[in-house]
Design a protein around this motif. Structure first.
Motif, short mmCIF file in Angstrom:
data_model
loop_
_atom_site.label_atom_id
_atom_site.label_comp_id
_atom_site.label_asym_id
_atom_site.label_seq_id
_atom_site.Cartn_x
_atom_site.Cartn_y
_atom_site.Cartn_z
N PRO A 250 4.79 4.50 8.00
CA PRO A 250 3.35 4.58 8.30
C PRO A 250 2.61 5.62 7.46
N CYS A 251 1.32 5.45 7.41
CA CYS A 251 0.46 6.33 6.61
C CYS A 251 0.36 7.71 7.26
N ILE A 252 0.73 8.73 6.50
CA ILE A 252 0.74 10.09 7.07
C ILE A 252 -0.68 10.64 7.23
N PHE A 253 -1.62 10.07 6.52
CA PHE A 253 -3.01 10.57 6.58
C PHE A 253 -3.66 10.28 7.94
N CYS A 458 3.14 8.65 1.83
CA CYS A 458 2.47 9.92 1.49
C CYS A 458 1.81 9.78 0.12
N SER A 459 1.46 8.55 -0.24
CA SER A 459 1.05 8.28 -1.63
C SER A 459 -0.08 9.17 -2.12
N TYR A 465 4.08 4.64 -4.02
CA TYR A 465 3.44 3.55 -3.28
C TYR A 465 4.50 2.60 -2.75
N VAL A 466 4.58 2.51 -1.44
CA VAL A 466 5.71 1.83 -0.78
C VAL A 466 5.76 0.33 -1.08
#
Ligand SMILES: O=P(O)(O)OC[C@H]1O[C@H](OP(=O)(O)OP(=O)(O)O)[C@H](O)[C@@H]1O
Ligand SMILES: NC(=O)CC[C@H](N)C(=O)O
Ligand SMILES: [Mg+2]
Length: 506
Positions: A250-253, A458-459, A465-466
């Motif tokens: 998931p997106c850490i942001f 964490c891109s 980029y996953v």
């Protein structure tokens, strides 16, 4: 980042969806929309603006039906036109509406395929309309008069094969039921819950659990990466994994900035993650500056509050609310243009001189992206009489574009682009600057939680980029389409697209 919601209830759901959208307003301030389904017909109202501006009593009265979906938009693709507000509608097969949080990385290619191979017309530049048409095509391919959960799961499986990027989706088939699914990497969040009534269970899907709380739904669980759920109009629930290779990244942001602190995402309590971010940052400060001379820690409201509080505790320094926030100004980062963002910081925050005069202050923010906020805030702290102004960011330096649903298209716009930490400190006018380390940020999100998450997207911090499909040509195209200047030029064209099937003003 957008907010999505869907409810299959036992009575009219219009007010519940409206209420949920207001709770998700922090995820998108540009446009809002609701569709309900009543006797095989859809009722739609969507427009630019905040939830409270878009829906008037006359619209609410017409949004009838026991199931519906809603959306608040923060655009990451296409234009800001009201025609690109969501949900989107397509008439074939069955009549489908769809709302999407995320961003597709192969939308342009798919739009071409849809026209040439699927013989479908897309009327906007929105990636979400592309997603809807792919889903509709894959459903139509099964050539059956009545939809079934199995057919829907097959269609979602085909969507996963064709579509790349981040997507959490809620959709509805006229007179049949609600569908929700999450991309195979689980980049964007989606959770579902249940509320028992005398007439039977009601189900709700939302971007964040806080929307379930507000409506009295019990959080069942997060939708798994690649999984789809179907809830029929009479309240039957079906779930199935539809992706061949799924992983939870998931997106850490979301944890840094986007989500509300009182949400639980992938079994991580965002509030606790933010407290731990503060703790870890304090430890770094103590390592780097054991003899620091900080007199007071001051958060930059709103999002950094939880981290700043725990940071101050760990440093053993006073925590003070030195900036007062105007509660009627929204989030500045998700505003569409730099001019508007810049103007809003000063409208939004005001310094309390008595907390600054003659003191060495440590200002804490959750993140520094373009530097719009910190530049002005540091200036305000100095004007208020601060002696030294130090700055701490609870996230590492943002150096890479986001391609999964956050509008950070061009790395040249980031203050940390081509700058060392010292150079950023100089550019924003701070006496000293400290960023969180990425490993500490990840640990802050995971430690002490029961989450299965082991890796994050964490891109924006590490450029990895996953989805594995992002190259320089993609970035060049993104920059060309979505930098501030080109958005401005396109605004002139914004209202030309046909606003299909929309509930009118009068
Ligand atoms: O470096 P920048 O480009 O300014 O972006 C980062 C800032 O923007 C966000 O605040 P925002 O006002 O959007 O929301 P908040 O009130 O939730 O903190 C974030 O919390 C930072 O303060
Ligand atoms: N931030 C988002 O989730 C945006 C969704 C979609 N890409 C749009 O621009 O409308
Ligand atoms: Mg902020």
């Amino acid at each position: 980042m957008c907010g999505i919601v869907g409810i299959v209830g036992k009575s009219h759901v219009n007010q519940a969806i409206y209420d949920a959208l207001t709770v998700l307003q922090h995820r998108g301030q540009d446009a809002a929309g609701i569709v309900t389904s009543y006797q095989n017909k859809f009722c739609l109202r969507k427009d630019n603006g905040l939830v409270s501006d878009v829906f008037r009593t006359r619209h609410m009265q017409r949004l009838i039906g026991n199931m519906g979906i809603g959306h608040v938009r923060y655009p990451t693709a296409g234009s800001s036109s009201s025609a690109e507000a969501q949900p989107f509608y397509v008439n074939s097969p069955y009549g489908i509406v769809l709302a999407h949080n995320g961003n597709l990385t192969n939308a342009e290619e798919l739009a071409g395929d849809i026209y040439r191979e699927d013989l479908r017309h897309i009327n906007t530049t929105s990636d979400s309309e592309v997603l809807l048409n792919i889903f509709a095509h894959e459903l139509a391919e099964q050539k059956q008069l009545q939809p079934t959960p199995e057919m829907i799961f097959n269609a979602v499986a085909e969507v996963h094969k064709r579509v790349r990027g981040g997507y959490a989706v809620v959709a509805m088939i006229s007179g049949y039921g609600m569908i929700a699914f999450r991309d195979p990497n689980g980049i964007r969040p989606a959770v579902f819950g249940r509320r028992d009534t005398a007439k039977g269970p009601e189900y709700m899907v939302a971007s964040e659990s806080v929307a379930l709380d507000a409506l009295g739904f019990k959080r069942e669980r997060d939708i798994a990466p690649g999984e789809a759920i179907v809830v029929t109009e009479n309240g039957e629930l079906f779930t199935q994994q539809c992706a061949e290779n799924s992983q939870l990244v998931p997106c850490i942001f979301e944890h840094v900035y986007f989500a509300r602190a009182d949400s639980i995402i992938d079994s991580i309590a965002v509030y606790k993650a933010r407290l731990r971010m503060g703790e870890k940052l304090a430890e770094k400060i103590l390592r780097e500056r054991p003899n620091h001379d900080i007199d007071v820690v001051i958060p930059i409201p709103d999002t950094s509050r939880s981290s700043a509080l725990e940071l101050a505790n760990r440093l053993g320094v006073k925590y003070r609310e030195g900036f007062m926030k105007n509660r009627y100004i929204g989030r500045t980062f998700i505003m569409p243009g730099q001019q508007q963002r810049k103007k809003s910081v000063k409208q939004k925050l005001n310094a309390l001189d008595l907390e600054f005069r003659g003191k060495n202050v440590l200002l804490v923010d959750d993140s520094i992206v373009r530097g719009t906020t910190c530049e002005q805030i540091i200036e305000m702290a100095r004007e208020a009489g601060a002696n030294k102004v130090y700055f701490a960011s609870a996230a590492p330096a943002v150096r890479y574009p986001n391609v999964y649903g956050i509008d950070m298209p061009a790395k040249e716009e980031f203050i940390a682009h081509n700058r060392t930490t010292e150079e950023v400190a100089e550019a924003i006018g701070a006496d000293w600057l400290v960023y969180q380390d990425l490993e500490d940020l990840k640990a802050a999100c995971i430690e002490g939680s029961k989450s299965k998450v082991r890796e994050f997207d964490c891109s924006v911090f590490d450029g990895k980029y996953v989805t594995g499909d992002i190259d320089d040509a993609y970035f060049d195209r993104l920059r060309e389409l979505r930098n501030d200047a080109s958005k401005g030029q396109r605004a002139a064209m914004d209202n030309v697209a046909i606003d299909l099937h929309n509930e009118t003003e009068s």
